[in-house]
Motif scaffolding. Structure first.
Motif: not given
Lengths: 106, 197
Positions: B12-16
């Motif tokens: 999720h972090d990398s998607e953000s």
């Protein structure tokens, strides 16, 4: 769980409200120019105020910029920085060219 | 927290970060438009050489273009809502409508450019005319690429279905499409309305 993009929650009511405001804020300046009733200076003010308001409406209602999470804050901060750069480029160019004109003519 | 959940969070972090990166691209595109606006404003002053834009501008026509683009933004918003509700066919329907409205905008703009050139306000007429076509044309080119992107998304939807990957891609497209409408606010205000006063 939806990952946090900082782009805010999408809602139909907000979209409709935003669309309504945008239509009004488009018709006002077009009306002011197409059916001239005011002085040129006042018409310019109407155009600029309507454009700024519509810009804010689109940023809040459609782009959904907000200040609720870390990611959203990053988006807003980078947005403000780019508006600052934009202002420097546009206002700076105009300032330079008009003073240049003044210095060459006087 | 289990290792799986940790990996999930990391994903999720990398998607953000991906979406933030695309947002930064949009902001640099804003700066491109700022320099084109500055060029137009510098070259387009009342004593400038060349044909006056004021005599060629058709505001009723520009108003229709504005409503087409605004309408396409609204229908795009509806497609995002449909996708979030998991309704694939509705998402596609609203995207097709967005495409039609956007294509109408580009078509009207091309038609307008041709008419302007026939009337003598063409690309080579003056510095102000060159700046006008560069500024408005760059926006039109962006909208055309946006249309291509919408078309691709319409065809991707049945392949990826209602998934996280589609939700993320539609956020990219939404940022781009909305950004183009925001640029258009300043185009019609500064170029067309102020040019017609």
């Amino acid at each position: 769980m939806q990952p946090d993009y900082g782009t805010g929650e999408k809602k139909l009511s907000v979209y409709i409200f935003g669309l309504f405001l945008c239509v009004v804020l488009t018709l006002i300046p077009f009306g002011a120019v197409m059916y001239p009733d005011l002085s040129d200076a006042k018409t310019f003010i109407v155009i600029m105020v309507s454009a700024t308001l519509q810009f804010l409406v689109q940023v809040v209602c459609f782009l959904r910029l907000n200040y609720s999470t870390e990611q959203a804050k990053m988006n807003v901060m980078s947005f403000i920085l780019s508006i600052f750069i934009l202002f420097v480029v546009v206002a700076g160019s105009l300032w330079i060219m008009y003073t240049l004109n003044y210095r060459m003519m006087h | 927290m289990s290792a799986g959940a940790l990996a999930h969070d990391h994903h999720h972090d990398s998607e953000s970060t991906d979406v933030f990166g695309f947002w930064l691209y949009i902001l640099t595109d804003c700066i491109l438009f700022a320099s084109l606006f500055a060029t137009y404003l510098v070259l387009n002053h009342p004593d400038a050489y060349g044909p006056a834009f004021k005599e060629h501008v058709n505001l009723a026509y520009v108003l229709w273009e504005t409503f087409l683009l605004l309408g396409s933004n609204f229908t795009f918003g509806l497609s995002v809502l449909s996708l979030n509700k998991g309704k694939l066919a509705m998402t596609q329907f609203w995207l097709v409508l967005t495409f039609i409205l956007g294509a109408g905008f580009v078509g009207m703009e091309i038609n307008e450019f041709v008419a302007l050139a026939h009337e003598g306000f063409h690309w080579q007429a003056s510095g102000a005319a060159s700046a006008f076509f560069t500024l408005v044309g760059t926006h039109g080119l962006h909208v055309s690429f946006g249309l291509l992107w919408i078309l691709i998304t319409i065809f991707q939807l049945p392949i990826f279905k209602v998934s996280q990957i589609m939700k993320r891609r539609i956020i990219y497209l939404g940022l781009f499409w909305n950004f183009l409408d925001i640029v258009w606010i300043f185009l019609f205000s500064i170029v067309y309305l102020m040019g017609a006063v």
